[in-house]
Design a protein around this motif. Structure first.
Motif, PDB file in Angstrom:
ATOM      1  N   GLN A 177       0.852  -1.201   0.000  1.00  0.00           N
ATOM      2  CA  GLN A 177       0.000   0.000   0.000  1.00  0.00           C
ATOM      3  C   GLN A 177       0.886   1.247   0.000  1.00  0.00           C
ATOM      4  O   GLN A 177       2.011   1.201   0.472  1.00  0.00           O
ATOM      5  N   GLY A 216       1.971  -1.022  -4.820  1.00  0.00           N
ATOM      6  CA  GLY A 216       1.674  -2.182  -5.660  1.00  0.00           C
ATOM      7  C   GLY A 216       0.235  -2.272  -6.122  1.00  0.00           C
ATOM      8  O   GLY A 216      -0.205  -3.339  -6.558  1.00  0.00           O
ATOM      9  N   TYR A 217      -0.504  -1.183  -6.014  1.00  0.00           N
ATOM     10  CA  TYR A 217      -1.916  -1.232  -6.419  1.00  0.00           C
ATOM     11  C   TYR A 217      -2.170  -0.389  -7.672  1.00  0.00           C
ATOM     12  O   TYR A 217      -3.138   0.343  -7.757  1.00  0.00           O
ATOM     13  N   GLY A 264       2.968  -9.980  -3.556  1.00  0.00           N
ATOM     14  CA  GLY A 264       2.428 -11.293  -3.225  1.00  0.00           C
ATOM     15  C   GLY A 264       2.669 -12.241  -4.394  1.00  0.00           C
ATOM     16  O   GLY A 264       2.910 -11.814  -5.516  1.00  0.00           O
ATOM     17  N   ARG A 294      -4.361 -20.660   3.758  1.00  0.00           N
ATOM     18  CA  ARG A 294      -3.245 -20.731   2.816  1.00  0.00           C
ATOM     19  C   ARG A 294      -2.270 -21.840   3.194  1.00  0.00           C
ATOM     20  O   ARG A 294      -1.633 -22.432   2.334  1.00  0.00           O
TER      21      ARG A 294
HETATM   22  N1  UDP Z   1       0.111  -6.394  -2.731  1.00  0.00           N
HETATM   23  C1  UDP Z   1       0.313  -5.414  -3.689  1.00  0.00           C
HETATM   24  N2  UDP Z   1      -0.513  -5.381  -4.771  1.00  0.00           N
HETATM   25  C2  UDP Z   1      -1.492  -6.293  -4.964  1.00  0.00           C
HETATM   26  C3  UDP Z   1      -1.655  -7.327  -4.005  1.00  0.00           C
HETATM   27  C4  UDP Z   1      -0.819  -7.341  -2.895  1.00  0.00           C
HETATM   28  O1  UDP Z   1       1.178  -4.578  -3.553  1.00  0.00           O
HETATM   29  O2  UDP Z   1      -2.184  -6.210  -5.965  1.00  0.00           O
HETATM   30  C5  UDP Z   1       0.996  -6.412  -1.570  1.00  0.00           C
HETATM   31  C6  UDP Z   1       0.304  -6.381  -0.219  1.00  0.00           C
HETATM   32  O3  UDP Z   1      -0.019  -5.046   0.123  1.00  0.00           O
HETATM   33  C7  UDP Z   1       1.356  -7.004   0.664  1.00  0.00           C
HETATM   34  C8  UDP Z   1       2.039  -8.013  -0.273  1.00  0.00           C
HETATM   35  O4  UDP Z   1       1.703  -7.614  -1.585  1.00  0.00           O
HETATM   36  O5  UDP Z   1       2.286  -6.035   1.048  1.00  0.00           O
HETATM   37  C9  UDP Z   1       1.564  -9.440  -0.125  1.00  0.00           C
HETATM   38  O6  UDP Z   1       1.749  -9.851   1.102  1.00  0.00           O
HETATM   39  P1  UDP Z   1       1.444 -11.351   1.551  1.00  0.00           P
HETATM   40  O7  UDP Z   1       1.746 -11.384   2.987  1.00  0.00           O
HETATM   41  O8  UDP Z   1       0.119 -11.783   1.048  1.00  0.00           O
HETATM   42  O9  UDP Z   1       2.552 -12.111   0.709  1.00  0.00           O
HETATM   43  P2  UDP Z   1       3.183 -13.527   0.917  1.00  0.00           P
HETATM   44  O10 UDP Z   1       4.535 -13.255   1.493  1.00  0.00           O
HETATM   45  O11 UDP Z   1       2.335 -14.336   1.824  1.00  0.00           O
HETATM   46  O12 UDP Z   1       3.233 -14.028  -0.512  1.00  0.00           O
END
Ligand code: UDP
Length: 238
Positions: free
Chosen positions: A106, A132-133, A157, A218
């Motif tokens: 975010q 990342g959005y 992610g 998950r």
């Molecule tokens: N995120 C992002 N854009 C998206 C989806 C997710 O930037 O479209 C970011 C989210 O804000 C978080 C990260 O990706 O910071 C995902 O974290 P998560 O803990 O789900 O990742 P993991 O380590 O479990 O793959």
């Protein structure tokens, strides 16, 4: 330095220890994947993702699942958590005066993460960062191409970040890319990392389930099913 990969359910995993992995990254460039059982499970349903992992320039065992799985198959490897590898890459980047870009999380998270990283590493040369959005992926790619950073950390992610990296890495052949999941949330101070005792015991996943119960979907049944598949493969190999 040469790669020595071992196979786990059709996925090649590098056997470098942590420090070797950092050295190798700066020698080789390209895509670093921090593999875990959820990614393997996803790759089994999506061959494009599986190929992407098997064609990555480095694949390190991020979670305890892959470490335990490899042990069952007869190889001991050091677990290399992406978040720690990411930090080590940044420290080395500062030392080598390399340029760095961060994409993901975010808006407030990425901003705080950058502030905290700059506080910790005053000479770190962050040339680009972005949340990342985004809706226009090409715009982000163009911005990265124009900056051509030596190191690109992507936290969208999985599998989003791996696909994103894969689609740009050929245009920046001298850069290092790594997908880091939720690491920016931790660096921003939004999410707490598991206490050391959990990490040392390989129970970070348990801590994350307790603090973020929605994660249980998950890890279960993916983790136990993954271990069962590995045991099956081990028995067939005999
Ligand atoms: N995120 C992002 N854009 C998206 C989806 C997710 O930037 O479209 C970011 C989210 O804000 C978080 C990260 O990706 O910071 C995902 O974290 P998560 O803990 O789900 O990742 P993991 O380590 O479990 O793959």
């Amino acid at each position: 330095m040469n790669r020595a990969k071992v196979d786990i359910l059709g996925y090649g995993v590098d056997t470098f220890c942590f420090n070797e992995a950092v050295d190798y990254i700066y020698q080789t460039h390209g895509q670093v994947v921090t593999i875990n059982p959820e990614m393997i499970e996803y790759g089994n349903k999506n061959s494009e993702f599986k190929n992407l992992i098997n064609n990555a320039e480095l694949v390190v065992p991020d979670g305890i699942g892959v470490k335990v799985g490899l042990k069952i198959l007869g190889t001991s490897v050091e677990r290399i958590p992406g978040i720690d590898l990411g930090k080590a890459i940044l420290k080395r980047a500062q030392y080598l005066k390399k340029t760095v870009a961060l994409v993901g999380a975010q808006q407030d998270v990425i901003e705080n993460a950058v502030v905290n990283l700059k506080f910790e590493m005053a000479d770190l040369n962050i040339v680009y960062y972005r949340d990342g959005y985004f809706t226009d992926e090409n715009e982000v790619k163009q911005e990265l191409l124009s900056k051509s950073p030596d190191v690109v950390l992507v936290a969208l992610g999985s599998p989003k970040q791996e696909f994103f990296i894969n689609s740009i890495k050929k245009q920046l052949p001298e850069s290092v890319f790594i997908g880091l999941g939720g690491s920016f949330d931790v660096w921003a101070g939004k999410v707490k990392r598991a206490p050391k005792i959990f990490r040392n015991l390989g129970l970070e996943w348990l801590y994350r389930i307790v603090t973020e119960p929605e994660r249980i979907k998950r890890v279960f049944p993916t983790l136990p099913l993954f271990i069962i598949k590995v045991i099956k493969e081990r028995l067939l190999k005999k």
